[in-house]
Design a protein around this motif. Structure first.
Motif, short mmCIF file in Angstrom:
data_model
loop_
_atom_site.label_atom_id
_atom_site.label_comp_id
_atom_site.label_asym_id
_atom_site.label_seq_id
_atom_site.Cartn_x
_atom_site.Cartn_y
_atom_site.Cartn_z
N ASP A 211 -9.23 -32.91 -35.47
CA ASP A 211 -8.81 -33.39 -36.74
C ASP A 211 -8.90 -34.68 -36.85
N LYS A 213 -6.66 -37.84 -37.45
CA LYS A 213 -5.10 -38.34 -37.67
C LYS A 213 -5.15 -39.41 -38.50
N GLY A 225 -0.10 -36.40 -40.34
CA GLY A 225 -0.13 -35.01 -39.56
C GLY A 225 -1.53 -34.80 -39.36
N GLY A 226 -2.64 -35.35 -40.03
CA GLY A 226 -3.70 -34.48 -40.02
C GLY A 226 -4.77 -34.75 -41.42
N TYR A 268 -1.46 -24.72 -28.37
CA TYR A 268 -2.67 -25.70 -28.72
C TYR A 268 -2.87 -26.76 -28.01
N ASN A 284 1.05 -28.10 -27.91
CA ASN A 284 1.97 -27.94 -29.16
C ASN A 284 2.01 -26.34 -28.98
N ARG A 286 2.26 -24.26 -31.51
CA ARG A 286 2.26 -23.55 -32.75
C ARG A 286 0.58 -23.77 -32.94
N GLY A 288 -2.18 -25.85 -35.13
CA GLY A 288 -2.13 -27.25 -35.61
C GLY A 288 -2.47 -26.98 -37.12
N ASP A 289 -2.11 -28.03 -37.83
CA ASP A 289 -2.09 -27.97 -39.50
C ASP A 289 -2.96 -29.33 -39.77
N PRO A 290 -4.04 -29.36 -40.21
CA PRO A 290 -4.99 -28.45 -40.64
C PRO A 290 -5.94 -27.55 -39.65
N GLU A 291 -5.76 -27.63 -38.37
CA GLU A 291 -6.73 -26.82 -37.53
C GLU A 291 -6.48 -25.45 -37.94
#
Ligand code: AMP
Ligand code: GLY
Length: 421
Positions: A211, A213, A225-226, A268, A284, A286, A288-291
Motif C-alpha cells: 500500500d 501510506k 490509512g492508505g 495480515y 493485523n 483483518r 487491509g483497506d485498501p489492500e
C-alpha cells in the motif's frame, strides 16, 4: 447461505462484491454499509461493536455466516459472542485479536515462536522508556501499545524526537492506547503485506500487496490509512513468502494454539524485507483497506469459499486458483485528509463507470443524500482495476479516476510506482 458482513468501508464493499459472485450466497446484509454497498446488498443500521445487538440481528434475520471486516468489533469480542451463540463467524476471538490490539502481546508471541522481528523494549513508565532510547540511540521507533487508528507509531530520527514521542504517549496523546509503550529497533528494507487465511490450525496464503501510506505523490506528507494498493507485490517473491510462512506465520499460529487462543480469520502480516529475509513489522487481524479491494478483485467468488472453509475448520481441503493477473486501487480522498476535511460533496460520473470483474469503484466514505452519492468520509472512493500487467491495471484505474467528478477530492498519481519503475 444468508451472510452478514460487518463494516462500512471500501474493504467491506469489496468483500460484499466478491461474496455476491458466489452462488452459495442467497442473501447478503451489510451493517452498517455505505452508498456503494447499498446498491448491491441490504444494509442494516446496527452497532457492530455490540456483540449482543449483532447476535440478536443474526437470530432475527436467520443469518448463517458472519464476516467481520474491521478490528474494533474483533477486539471488542463480537466474534466470541456470536460463537457462544452457535453462529458461524469469520474473524478471530478477542484473545486472538490481541495480535493487532496489543503490540507488546505480539512481541511476546514472536519471542516465544522465534519469529524474526525488531528488537524491542516494553515500558509502562516514561523514565525507563527514555533511558532505553538514550542507550540504543536513533533512528528508533516508538509505538503506543494499543489500537490508535494507525497513528500510534513514531519513527524518530533523533533521540530528542523519540523522547518527545514517549512524553506525548505517556501524557495521554493516544488515550488508553498509550498507557504502555513499545520501543523498537528501526528496520531498514522494503515493506510488503502478506495475507493468509487461518482456521486455528491450517494456513492458506491468499495474496500479497503493497500500500501507499503517505498522503502525497512520491511518498510525501503525513501518514494515512492508505492512499492506494496493488497486488501482487513483486518484492514478496515465492521464496520470501515461503520463508515468512515457515519462520513467522506458522510458528505464530502454533504458539497461539498452544496458548489456547487459536487464530481463525485473515491474518495480515506487515513484513520488512531486506536482503531476501522477511521480518515482522506488525500483524493485523483483518484485511487491509485498501489492500482488500485488490485482493478481492483477484480472488472473486473464491473469497467466500476460503472464508467459509476457515470458519468451519476445514482449510486443509481448501485452495486458491490463481490467475496470472494484477490489480491496482487508487483512493480518492476529500481535500484535507488525513486532517480535517469537508463532507457533503456530490460525486458525479459514477453511473458511467464499468462494474465488471476488471473494473470497480468501491465506495469507502459515501452516503446517499436525496438520491445522490455524497462524500462522507476522508477516504471516499477506491477505484480498482485488474489487468494482465500492473501497467494495464494502473491505466484502467486512472482512466476511471479521470472520468469521476469529485469536487474537492484528490488522489495520488503514482500508485504502484515501486513495481512499475
Ligand atoms: P505499524 O502500525 O506497526 O504498522 O507501523 C506503521 C508503520 O511504521 C509501518 O507500516 C512501517 O512503515 C513503520 N514501522 C513500524 N515499525 C517499524 C520498525 N521497527 N522499523 C521500521 N519501520 C517501522
Ligand atoms: N492499509 C493499511 C491498513 O489497512 O492497515
Amino acid at each position: 447461505m444468508n451472510i452478514l458482513i460487518l463494516g462500512s468501508g471500501g474493504r467491506e464493499h469489496a468483500l460484499a462484491w466478491a461474496v455476491l459472485q458466489n452462488p452459495k450466497c442467497d442473501r447478503l446484509v451489510v451493517a452498517p454499509g455505505n452508498a456503494g454497498i447499498h446498491a448491491i446488498a441490504d444494509c442494516a443500521d446496527l452497532d457492530i461493536n455490540d456483540g449482543g445487538a449483532v447476535a440478536g440481528f443474526v437470530e432475527e434475520e436467520a443469518i448463517d455466516f458472519v464476516i467481520v471486516g474491521p478490528e474494533a468489533p474483533l477486539a471488542a469480542g463480537v466474534a466470541d459472542r456470536l460463537r457462544d451463540a452457535g453462529v458461524l463467524v469469520f474473524g478471530p476471538s478477542r484473545a486472538a485479536a490481541q495480535l493487532e490490539a496489543s503490540k507488546a502481546f505480539t512481541k511476546q508471541i514472536c519471542d516465544a515462536a522465534g519469529a524474526p522481528t525488531a528488537a524491542y523494549g516494553h515500558f509502562t513508565d516514561a523514565a525507563a522508556a527514555r533511558a532505553y532510547v538514550s542507550e540504543h540511540g536513533a533512528p528508533i521507533v516508538v509505538k503506543a501499545d494499543g489500537l490508535a487508528a494507525g497513528k500510534g507509531v513514531i519513527i524518530a530520527g533523533t533521540v530528542a524526537e523519540a523522547h518527545a514521542a514517549i512524553d506525548d504517549m505517556f501524557g495521554g496523546a493516544f488515550g488508553g492506547a498509550g498507557a504502555e509503550v513499545v520501543i523498537e529497533e528501526f528496520m531498514a528494507g522494503e515493506e510488503a503485506s502478506f495475507f493468509v487465511i487461518c482456521d486455528g490450525e491450517h494456513v492458506l496464503p491468499i495474496g500479497t500487496a503493497q500500500d501507499h501510506k503517505r498522503v502525497g505523490d512520491g511518498d510525501t506528507g503525513p501518514n494515512t490509512g492508505g492512499m492506494g494498493a496493488y497486488s501482487p507485490a513483486p518484492v514478496l517473491t515465492d521464496a520470501i513468502a515461503e520463508r515468512a510462512l515457515a519462520e513467522i506465520i506458522r510458528p505464530t499460529m502454533a504458539e497461539m494454539a498452544k496458548r489456547s487462543m487459536p487464530y481463525q480469520g485473515v491474518l495480515y502480516a506487515g513484513l520488512m524485507i531486506e536482503d531476501g529475509a522477511p521480518r515482522l513489522v506488525e500483524y493485523n487481524v483483518r484485511f487491509g483497506d485498501p489492500e482488500c479491494q485488490v485482493l478481492m478483485m483477484r480472488l472473486g467468488a473464491q473469497a467466500l469459499d476460503v472464508m467459509h472453509a476457515a470458519a468451519e475448520g476445514r482449510l486443509d481441503t481448501a485452495q486458491v486458483n490463481w490467475a496470472d493477473d494484477h490489480a491496482l486501487c487508487v483512493v480518492m480522498a476529500a481535500d484535507g485528509y488525513p486532517g480535517t476535511y469537508d463532507k457533503g460533496a456530490v460525486i458525479g460520473g459514477l453511473e458511467r463507470m464499468p462494474e465488471t470483474s476488471q473494473a470497480m469503484v468501491f465506495h469507502a466514505g459515501t452516503t446517499l443524500k436525496d438520491g445522490a452519492v455524497t462524500a462522507s468520509g476522508g477516504r471516499v472512493l477506491n477505484v480498482t482495476a485488474r489487468g494482465e500487467t500492473l501497467a494495464q491495471a494502473a491505466e484502467r484505474a486512472y482512466a476511471m479516476v479521470d472520468a469521476i467528478d469529485f469536487p474537492g477530492g484528490f488522489y495520488r498519481h503514482d500508485i504502484g510506482w515501486r513495481a512499475l519503475t
